[in-house]
Scaffold this motif. Structure first.
Motif, PDB file in Angstrom:
ATOM      1  N   THR A  27      -5.739   6.285  -0.977  1.00 27.05           N
ATOM      2  CA  THR A  27      -5.496   5.970   0.424  1.00 27.05           C
ATOM      3  C   THR A  27      -6.727   5.237   0.957  1.00 27.05           C
ATOM      4  N   ALA A  28      -7.218   5.623   2.108  1.00 24.94           N
ATOM      5  CA  ALA A  28      -8.415   4.990   2.674  1.00 24.94           C
ATOM      6  C   ALA A  28      -8.955   5.898   3.767  1.00 24.94           C
ATOM      7  N   ARG A  86      -1.527   3.803   4.714  1.00 26.67           N
ATOM      8  CA  ARG A  86      -2.336   4.824   4.037  1.00 26.67           C
ATOM      9  C   ARG A  86      -1.986   6.226   4.536  1.00 26.67           C
ATOM     10  N   THR A 135      -5.831  15.771  -0.269  1.00 25.50           N
ATOM     11  CA  THR A 135      -6.511  14.483  -0.122  1.00 25.50           C
ATOM     12  C   THR A 135      -8.008  14.732  -0.121  1.00 25.50           C
ATOM     13  N   GLU A 192      -0.655   9.464   2.258  1.00 29.17           N
ATOM     14  CA  GLU A 192      -1.154  10.839   2.298  1.00 29.17           C
ATOM     15  C   GLU A 192      -0.003  11.830   2.473  1.00 29.17           C
ATOM     16  N   ASN A 233      -8.789   6.600   6.862  1.00 30.06           N
ATOM     17  CA  ASN A 233      -7.971   6.341   8.046  1.00 30.06           C
ATOM     18  C   ASN A 233      -7.816   7.584   8.920  1.00 30.06           C
ATOM     19  N   SER A 277      -2.659  -1.378   7.647  1.00 30.12           N
ATOM     20  CA  SER A 277      -3.136  -0.646   6.477  1.00 30.12           C
ATOM     21  C   SER A 277      -3.272   0.841   6.781  1.00 30.12           C
ATOM     22  N   ALA A 282      -9.274   9.435  -0.755  1.00 30.10           N
ATOM     23  CA  ALA A 282      -9.491   8.536   0.382  1.00 30.10           C
ATOM     24  C   ALA A 282     -10.930   8.030   0.359  1.00 30.10           C
ATOM     25  N   ASN A 295       0.777  -1.228   0.000  1.00 25.90           N
ATOM     26  CA  ASN A 295       0.000   0.000   0.000  1.00 25.90           C
ATOM     27  C   ASN A 295       0.814   1.287   0.000  1.00 25.90           C
TER      28      ASN A 295
END
Length: 294
Positions: free
Chosen positions: A149-150, A166, A248, A170, A152, A162, A191, A122
């Motif tokens: 990303t996710a 992530r 982001t 960023e 998070n 993860s 994200a 990742n």
């Protein structure tokens, strides 16, 4: 039928755009949208058969597509692949770093090997792809990079490895945007929150109940479609985003705003005026949501 994008026809005509993890999920959807808008899409992934399937779909829709099987964690392989890709297709105009993956686990049970594997998938892989695309093409010609990303923002309980990766993506995005902006390279991140994609089907039976209840923890009372993520990715690559860099964009239905459902529980009533957008004409329902055969 063709992809129903919200962007103008031929937005990416004459452009070559790489998508890692292009064989499934958000990567597959984004590849279709970019191809429908005139881009030559380069699919990158570890499993050639998955890439071939998506490439065949895009070909059937009269899109331009090529694919390269690659482990993005392999530095030499990434460098050689980007070089070969440029030899075959010329300037790279865009890169979507979508490849990644993780497994659910509590922090106390994550091994060093498991932690490093998720970091490599990742974070390290996206760094290598970005670096080589910049070195070999974008430093001279400019371009746009979007890193995935996710959600998070408040940590990722049960997926701490993860979340750490992530968060690194960023921060990496910001540094890339600062260092590479002078060369006409824009770098942003997206994200996603919970997305109705094939990724849900990679989890075991114990996760199914949680997946089906995810919508109850989103203010919009639903999960996203793949097209709702792809539309943001494509916009960030487009000229309309030419003054956006180092940012982001959270596409999560506002779920990241709640630090805890205990502190601020959501109501049980159905949401109003929360409509899905699904321009992807080949979207497939994850098996976990398919009630027709139950």
């Amino acid at each position: 039928m063709r992809y129903q994008s919200t962007l103008a026809a031929n937005t990416f005509s004459g452009q070559t755009i790489i998508i890692t993890g292009g064989g499934s999920g958000i990567g597959r959807c984004t590849a279709h949208e970019l191809a429908s808008l005139g881009a030559r899409v380069i699919l990158v992934g570890r499993t050639q058969s998955k890439l071939d399937k998506v490439a065949a779909e895009i070909g059937q829709d009269n899109g331009l597509v090529d694919s390269y099987s690659l482990d993005i964690r392999d530095e030499e392989a990434v460098s050689n692949c980007v070089s070969r890709l440029i030899d075959n297709h010329g300037v790279i105009h865009g890169l979507v770093n979508n490849a990644g993956g993780q497994f659910p686990a509590k922090m106390e049970s994550i091994s060093k090997k498991g932690f490093e594997a998720v970091i490599a998938n990742n974070l390290t892989g996206g760094f290598l792809m970005s670096r080589e695309v910049f070195r070999q093409s974008m430093k001279k010609h400019g371009g746009a990079i979007v890193n995935i990303t996710a959600d998070n923002l408040n940590g990722m309980p049960n997926m701490g490895h993860s979340g750490a990766a992530r968060a690194g993506v960023e921060n990496l995005t910001k540094t890339q945007a600062w260092e590479w902006g002078q060369y006409g390279v824009r770098v942003n991140a997206v994200a996603p929150g919970w997305v109705n994609s094939s990724g849900f089907d990679t989890y075991d039976e114990s996760m199914k109940a949680m997946i089906l209840n995810l919508k109850d923890h989103v203010p919009l009372k639903r999960v996203a479609t793949e097209a709702e993520i792809s539309s943001v990715l494509c916009f960030l690559i487009s000229q309309g985003a030419n003054y956006i860099s180092g940012q982001t964009i959270r596409v999560d239905g506002a779920s990241s705003l709640g630090s805890s459902s205990v502190v601020c529980p959501l109501s049980n009533k159905e949401a109003t005026n929360s409509n899905s957008f699904s321009g992807f004409h080949r979207a497939e329902l994850p098996k976990v949501f398919d009630t027709t055969n139950k």
